[in-house]
Design a protein around this motif. Structure first.
Motif, short mmCIF file in Angstrom:
data_model
loop_
_atom_site.label_atom_id
_atom_site.label_comp_id
_atom_site.label_asym_id
_atom_site.label_seq_id
_atom_site.Cartn_x
_atom_site.Cartn_y
_atom_site.Cartn_z
N GLU A 1 -30.07 113.76 -1.42
CA GLU A 1 -29.79 113.08 -0.17
C GLU A 1 -28.31 113.19 0.20
OE1 GLU A 1 -31.12 109.11 -0.59
OE2 GLU A 1 -33.24 109.60 -0.29
N HIS A 2 -28.04 112.89 1.47
CA HIS A 2 -26.67 112.96 1.97
C HIS A 2 -25.82 111.82 1.40
CE1 HIS A 2 -23.60 114.44 4.67
NE2 HIS A 2 -23.42 113.22 5.16
N PHE A 3 -26.43 110.68 1.12
CA PHE A 3 -25.67 109.54 0.58
C PHE A 3 -25.04 109.91 -0.77
CE2 PHE A 3 -25.74 105.97 -2.43
CZ PHE A 3 -24.82 105.14 -1.82
N TYR A 4 -25.81 110.56 -1.62
CA TYR A 4 -25.27 110.94 -2.93
C TYR A 4 -24.12 111.94 -2.78
CZ TYR A 4 -25.34 112.30 -7.86
OH TYR A 4 -24.99 112.55 -9.16
N TYR A 5 -24.24 112.84 -1.82
CA TYR A 5 -23.17 113.81 -1.57
C TYR A 5 -21.90 113.11 -1.09
CZ TYR A 5 -20.71 117.66 0.73
OH TYR A 5 -19.76 118.57 1.14
N TYR B 1 -15.19 102.87 -10.40
CA TYR B 1 -15.80 103.42 -11.61
C TYR B 1 -17.06 102.64 -11.98
CZ TYR B 1 -12.08 106.68 -12.95
OH TYR B 1 -11.22 107.75 -13.01
N ALA B 2 -16.97 101.30 -11.91
CA ALA B 2 -18.14 100.47 -12.22
C ALA B 2 -19.27 100.70 -11.22
CB ALA B 2 -17.73 99.00 -12.24
N ALA B 3 -18.91 100.83 -9.93
CA ALA B 3 -19.94 101.12 -8.92
C ALA B 3 -20.58 102.48 -9.15
CB ALA B 3 -19.32 101.04 -7.52
N ASP B 4 -19.78 103.41 -9.63
CA ASP B 4 -20.33 104.74 -9.91
C ASP B 4 -21.34 104.70 -11.05
OD1 ASP B 4 -20.28 107.70 -9.53
OD2 ASP B 4 -19.50 107.65 -11.57
N ILE B 5 -21.10 103.83 -12.04
CA ILE B 5 -22.08 103.67 -13.12
C ILE B 5 -23.39 103.11 -12.56
CG2 ILE B 5 -22.60 102.36 -15.20
CD1 ILE B 5 -19.73 102.63 -16.05
N THR B 6 -23.29 102.15 -11.64
CA THR B 6 -24.50 101.60 -11.02
C THR B 6 -25.24 102.66 -10.22
OG1 THR B 6 -23.39 99.45 -10.87
CG2 THR B 6 -25.36 99.78 -9.53
N VAL B 7 -24.51 103.46 -9.47
CA VAL B 7 -25.15 104.51 -8.68
C VAL B 7 -25.83 105.54 -9.59
CG1 VAL B 7 -24.69 106.45 -7.13
CG2 VAL B 7 -23.63 104.23 -6.69
N THR B 8 -25.14 105.92 -10.66
CA THR B 8 -25.72 106.88 -11.59
C THR B 8 -26.95 106.32 -12.27
OG1 THR B 8 -23.49 107.71 -11.99
CG2 THR B 8 -25.19 108.43 -13.50
N LEU B 9 -26.93 105.00 -12.53
CA LEU B 9 -28.07 104.36 -13.18
C LEU B 9 -29.31 104.37 -12.28
CD1 LEU B 9 -28.54 102.88 -15.88
CD2 LEU B 9 -28.16 100.73 -14.67
N HIS B 10 -29.13 104.42 -10.97
CA HIS B 10 -30.24 104.42 -10.01
C HIS B 10 -30.49 105.80 -9.41
CE1 HIS B 10 -29.36 100.11 -10.25
NE2 HIS B 10 -30.57 99.89 -9.77
N THR B 11 -29.88 106.82 -9.95
CA THR B 11 -30.08 108.17 -9.42
C THR B 11 -31.27 108.83 -10.10
OG1 THR B 11 -27.71 108.38 -9.00
CG2 THR B 11 -29.01 110.41 -9.05
N GLY B 12 -32.21 109.30 -9.31
CA GLY B 12 -33.40 109.94 -9.85
C GLY B 12 -33.10 111.33 -10.38
N VAL C 1 -16.43 110.46 -2.28
CA VAL C 1 -15.62 109.24 -2.39
C VAL C 1 -15.06 109.09 -3.80
CG1 VAL C 1 -15.71 106.71 -2.30
CG2 VAL C 1 -16.81 108.07 -0.51
N MET C 2 -15.87 109.46 -4.81
CA MET C 2 -15.44 109.30 -6.20
C MET C 2 -14.32 110.26 -6.59
SD MET C 2 -16.66 106.80 -7.77
CE MET C 2 -16.05 107.30 -9.38
N THR C 3 -14.09 111.30 -5.83
CA THR C 3 -12.98 112.19 -6.14
C THR C 3 -11.62 111.48 -5.96
OG1 THR C 3 -12.97 113.04 -3.87
CG2 THR C 3 -14.28 114.25 -5.50
N VAL C 4 -11.58 110.46 -5.09
CA VAL C 4 -10.30 109.78 -4.82
C VAL C 4 -9.79 109.02 -6.04
CG1 VAL C 4 -9.15 108.09 -3.36
CG2 VAL C 4 -10.82 109.67 -2.36
N PRO C 5 -10.55 108.11 -6.67
CA PRO C 5 -10.00 107.40 -7.85
C PRO C 5 -9.76 108.32 -9.04
CG PRO C 5 -12.32 106.88 -7.57
CD PRO C 5 -11.91 107.62 -6.35
N ILE C 6 -10.57 109.38 -9.17
CA ILE C 6 -10.37 110.28 -10.31
C ILE C 6 -9.05 111.04 -10.16
CG2 ILE C 6 -11.32 112.27 -11.53
CD1 ILE C 6 -14.10 111.31 -10.69
#
Length: 719
Positions: free
Chosen positions: A60-64, A109-120, A69-74
């Motif tokens: 999906e486009h949301f995951y993309y 980072y914590a939100a990214d863990i949540t997103v990864t946890l719900h990624t199929g 967005v995650m490139t910014v904190p990294i």
């Protein structure tokens, strides 16, 4: 009284008014309640989001967007942590800003863990959305380990080492795999992959140079600012005291080392030599990566041009080697120039060859179907037919003044004008009869092979390109191949073409009469093939019947041969005479059989006793022995002759089944031992009426044969 009456009337009026107002308020309250329920249901539907069942499709486009967005904190952690560690002045002067950005990046980072946890994820091509499986898969993966370690609260080490040591957050750099995933997704989805590759390479080089600049400044601080020409100058000098000057000078020095451009001060200490050696080795790798990536980008651009456009250099070399005229070469150069300037793609099929067929069909339909549907003969045709035809369209570009077709030429393709203008001219090439624009077509009749066409599939006009014209061509062979799978559409197109020829007056009238009489070769071939298949089927059936009849005949012959072999095997062992058989056939019972068997037993005993007596005698015994031997030899010879006849007459008798042999052996044993059952040999008297069927005659023949042989043996013994 009147006053009281007026008061009562007024009170009644007020009561009525209050009652009406109350009813109205109640109705408005009900309506308002309904509206409120509707509004609440709307907002509930809009914000009714179950976080427990929330899953994300990685396509999906949301995951993309989230990866971007995650490139910014990294990138922030990779750049700022080393900057604050080496340039302490920068870290302390902007400490509130850095702390705020640090903890915002931790929240992401914590939100990214949540997103990864719900990624199929895909399992055998099916997207798995079961949260239990998603959690189990993520928690047992290495990615979760890296994510967990990168989010450990190492900031508590500030209490031990001080707030000016941001190096305690070094574990935040472990999110680099997420950055690689985001960059790969962006490279796949961008429309300019080559530009993105160069940009990504420059970002890598910037981060590497940034780290080298920070380490250079830290090494200079360790050695001492201004202690030698190689280290950073003394910061007590106002020129080199500012923070911006410090960072820019170190970055420039690192870039100069990596690129080996310009003269850098020679090192004088061991630490400086080690630093320079490491930088030079890194510079070699950086230079190699830059050259390799830029070379790949240039090669891919060249390959793209070679696929999109014909190779002009090869054509130029061919024209020069064959001394083509300058005018023709100029026309060819102009044609190539027009293709490159206007980005005219001539090899669509080769470019899309790697895609699956259904995707190529969808692309061709979206690009060419509107143009093809404008052709009169293809209107109201099946959609599947048009989808097949759009894959056969070939783009062509004609230069100004170039003839597309000439009058009298045999038509091998039809043309559809996509862009440009073409003129229908006379034989002199100057007089124009008509001008064709975008959406027009011509040559459709010549590729249908309509019988009765007076022109015989030849062009009827001269068509010349006025300027640069883009056309689609459809060859006769491609149309024939497609129509072979759509016979109804073929008849429909031929009928439309026939109507057009009738309007033009180019169709012979006798065609309608002659056409039913003339049978096409394809129809004849199909009919002959069907007849041949029928004959082959009949022949196969006859062969099967013949093989079946042969098996049946062979089985019957084997049965007869086995029966004859059984009879011939039984002849030497039976001692029953023919007279007894005749007697049984005439009604003689079992008593005669018992008498005969007793007589035969007594004779056998007498013969045995005589043999014993003859064993003790002299010359007389020898003569008797000779006679006996001669008799034995004759009997043995006769037995062998009979056996040879049996073998020669029936080879299958020697291969009889075990069951039949067992039956024969059982019969022999019974005959040798003698049967105590009365009437054993008399099948006509013992067998019941139900068992007299087909086997009664055979048993009677066997009994009669055995009795006849027994009588002959008795006569020979008496003689």
């Amino acid at each position: 009284m009147d006053h009281l009456g007026n008061v009562s009337v007024k009170s009644n009026r007020w009561r009525t008014l209050l009652r009406w107002h109350g009813q109205k308020m109640n109705e408005e309250g009900k309506d308002g309640g309904k509206d409120g329920e509707k509004k609440n249901s709307f907002w509930n539907k809009k914000f009714n989001f179950n976080w427990r069942e929330w899953t994300i499709d990685p396509a999906e486009h949301f995951y993309y967007i989230w990866l971007q967005v995650m490139t910014v904190p990294i990138v922030y952690n990779w750049v700022i942590i080393i900057l604050r560690t080496c340039f302490t002045a920068i870290g302390l002067n902007y400490l509130p800003v850095w702390l705020t950005l640090d903890y915002v990046s931790d929240l992401m980072y914590a939100a990214d863990i949540t997103v990864t946890l719900h990624t199929g994820f895909l399992d055998q091509g099916i997207l798995i959305t079961n949260l239990t499986r998603l959690r189990k898969r993520y928690l047992h993966s290495k990615q979760f380990l890296w994510d967990f370690v990168s989010l450990l609260p190492t900031d508590f080490l500030y209490f031990a080492f001080g707030i000016e040591t941001p190096l305690v957050r070094i574990n935040r750099l472990l999110r680099i795999p997420r950055l690689s995933e985001a960059l790969d997704r962006m490279e796949t989805r961008t429309s300019y992959p080559n530009t993105f590759r160069i940009t990504k390479l420059m970002i890598y080089i910037f981060v590497l140079t940034h780290w080298n600049a920070c380490l250079y400044f830290a090494l200079s601080n360790y050695i001492g600012f201004g202690s030698d020409p190689w280290v950073y100058p003394n910061i007590t000098d106002p020129t080199f005291a500012s923070m911006r000057r410090q960072y820019f000078y170190c970055f420039w020095f690192s870039a100069q080392i990596f690129t080996t451009v310009g003269d850098t001060p020679p090192p004088s200490r061991e630490e400086e030599y080690l630093f320079m050696i490491a930088d030079l080795l890194i510079a070699v790798l950086v230079f190699a990566s830059i050259v390799g990536n830029v070379g790949n980008v240039i090669t891919s651009l060249r390959d793209r041009d070679n696929v999109f456009f014909p190779n002009h250099e090869l054509v130029k070399a061919y024209l020069r080697s064959h001394h083509i005229s300058k005018e023709l070469r100029q026309r060819i150069d102009n044609w190539y120039q027009h293709l490159h300037i206007n980005k005219k793609i001539m090899r669509e099929n080769e470019i899309l060859q790697q895609l699956p067929l259904h995707m190529r069909t969808e692309i061709a339909v979206s690009v060419h179907l509107p143009t093809l549907s404008k052709v009169t003969i293809f209107q109201n045709c099946e959609t599947s037919l048009l989808e097949e035809l759009v894959l056969k369209l070939t783009p062509q570009v004609f230069s100004p003044g170039e003839y597309v077709c000439r009058k009298g030429d045999v038509g091998h393709e039809m043309y559809i004008i996509k862009e440009g203008k073409l003129a229908v001219v006379a034989d002199d090439g100057v007089t124009e009869f008509a001008v064709l624009g975008a959406g027009n077509f011509f040559g459709e009749i010549s590729i249908l092979n309509i019988k009765g066409n007076k022109l015989g599939n030849r062009r009827t006009a001269n068509i010349k390109s006025i300027g640069h014209s883009d056309l689609f061509s459809l060859s006769k062979e491609d149309l024939t191949d497609v129509l072979s799978e759509f016979p109804a559409a073929k008849r429909h197109l031929e009928e439309k073409g026939r109507q057009i020829l009738v309007k033009m007056g180019m169709l012979e009238e006798r065609t309608d009469v002659v056409e039913p009489e003339v049978e096409k070769v394809e129809t004849k071939i199909k009919r002959l093939e069907s007849i041949l298949e029928q004959l082959q089927t009949k022949l196969a059936r006859l062969m099967v019947e013949l093989e079946s009849s042969n098996r049946k005949m062979r089985a019957r012959v084997e049965q007869l041969e086995l029966r004859v072999a059984m009879l011939e095997t039984q002849l030497p062992h039976d001692g029953q005479g023919g007279e007894g058989s005749l007697g049984r056939e005439e009604g003689v019972g079992g008593e005669a059989d018992w008498v005969r068997e007793e007589a035969e037993g007594e004779e056998e005993k007498d013969v045995d006793e005589k043999g014993k007596t003859q064993g003790d005698s002299g010359d007389d015994d020898d003569d008797d022995d000779d006679v006996t031997k001669e008799g034995d030899g004759e009997s043995t010879k006769s037995t062998k002759d009979e056996g040879d006849r049996v073998v020669e007459g029936n080879k299958f008798a020697m291969k009889d089944s075990d069951s039949l042999k067992d039956k024969i052996n059982d019969g022999k044993k019974i005959r040798e031992k003698g049967d105590d059952r009365p009437g054993k040999g008399d099948g006509a008297e013992i067998e019941s009426n139900n068992e007299k069927g087909d086997t009664s005659g055979e048993r009677e023949d066997e009994e009669s044969t055995r009795k006849t042989k027994g009588d002959s043996d008795e006569k020979a013994t008496k003689d």
